[in-house]
Motif scaffolding. Sequence first.
Motif, mmCIF file in Angstrom:
data_model
loop_
_atom_site.group_PDB
_atom_site.id
_atom_site.type_symbol
_atom_site.label_atom_id
_atom_site.label_comp_id
_atom_site.label_asym_id
_atom_site.label_seq_id
_atom_site.Cartn_x
_atom_site.Cartn_y
_atom_site.Cartn_z
ATOM 1 N N SER A 146 0.838 -1.200 0.000
ATOM 2 C CA SER A 146 0.000 0.000 0.000
ATOM 3 C C SER A 146 0.870 1.247 0.000
ATOM 4 N N ARG A 147 0.274 2.356 -0.376
ATOM 5 C CA ARG A 147 0.975 3.639 -0.322
ATOM 6 C C ARG A 147 1.245 4.022 1.135
ATOM 7 N N HIS A 148 2.256 4.876 1.340
ATOM 8 C CA HIS A 148 2.550 5.394 2.667
ATOM 9 C C HIS A 148 1.339 6.214 3.116
ATOM 10 N N PRO A 149 0.826 5.980 4.311
ATOM 11 C CA PRO A 149 -0.411 6.650 4.723
ATOM 12 C C PRO A 149 -0.294 8.171 4.879
ATOM 13 N N GLU A 150 0.898 8.670 5.177
ATOM 14 C CA GLU A 150 1.042 10.110 5.405
ATOM 15 C C GLU A 150 1.339 10.900 4.137
ATOM 16 N N ASN A 151 2.238 10.376 3.290
ATOM 17 C CA ASN A 151 2.631 11.164 2.122
ATOM 18 C C ASN A 151 2.086 10.625 0.799
ATOM 19 N N GLY A 152 1.511 9.448 0.787
ATOM 20 C CA GLY A 152 0.893 8.902 -0.408
ATOM 21 C C GLY A 152 1.849 8.295 -1.424
ATOM 22 N N TYR A 153 3.149 8.229 -1.110
ATOM 23 C CA TYR A 153 4.122 7.653 -2.037
ATOM 24 C C TYR A 153 4.214 6.147 -1.838
ATOM 25 N N TRP A 154 4.618 5.472 -2.920
ATOM 26 C CA TRP A 154 4.887 4.033 -2.846
ATOM 27 C C TRP A 154 6.262 3.830 -2.239
ATOM 28 N N PRO A 155 6.481 2.757 -1.461
ATOM 29 C CA PRO A 155 7.825 2.467 -0.961
ATOM 30 C C PRO A 155 8.785 2.265 -2.133
ATOM 31 N N ALA A 156 10.018 2.715 -1.961
ATOM 32 C CA ALA A 156 11.025 2.622 -3.016
ATOM 33 C C ALA A 156 11.520 1.187 -3.182
ATOM 34 N N GLU A 157 11.804 0.826 -4.430
ATOM 35 C CA GLU A 157 12.398 -0.484 -4.713
ATOM 36 C C GLU A 157 13.845 -0.451 -4.243
ATOM 37 N N ARG A 158 14.361 -1.625 -3.928
ATOM 38 C CA ARG A 158 15.779 -1.734 -3.581
ATOM 39 C C ARG A 158 16.324 -3.052 -4.092
ATOM 40 N N SER A 159 17.554 -3.007 -4.527
ATOM 41 C CA SER A 159 18.189 -4.218 -5.046
ATOM 42 C C SER A 159 19.292 -4.675 -4.140
#
Length: 84
Positions: free
Chosen positions: A71-84
């Motif tokens: 889900s999107r971050h509840p406060e800022n509405g951004y998706w969590p960043a991908e990481r490799s």
Amino acid sequence: MTVASPAPSDDPTIEALGKTDRRLAILCGHCGRFRYMNGARFSQNQKVSALSETLSCGLCGSEDVTAIAVSRHPENGYWPAERS
């Protein structure tokens, strides 16, 4: 970044992810890779938990992966960043 694992009772289908504004992702337990996946590649009635059994990490090849509904971050509405 912390990605909470889904609750056992929350096992949506691929189709339900789009309807609830969530995305499909894979999290590798071996190398920690977190990537979003294209839900259109899977059957729309398939459960997210069932995908974990058929996937492997594209970076390290481990089969210790978990498919999760993100889900999107509840406060800022951004998706969590991908990481490799």
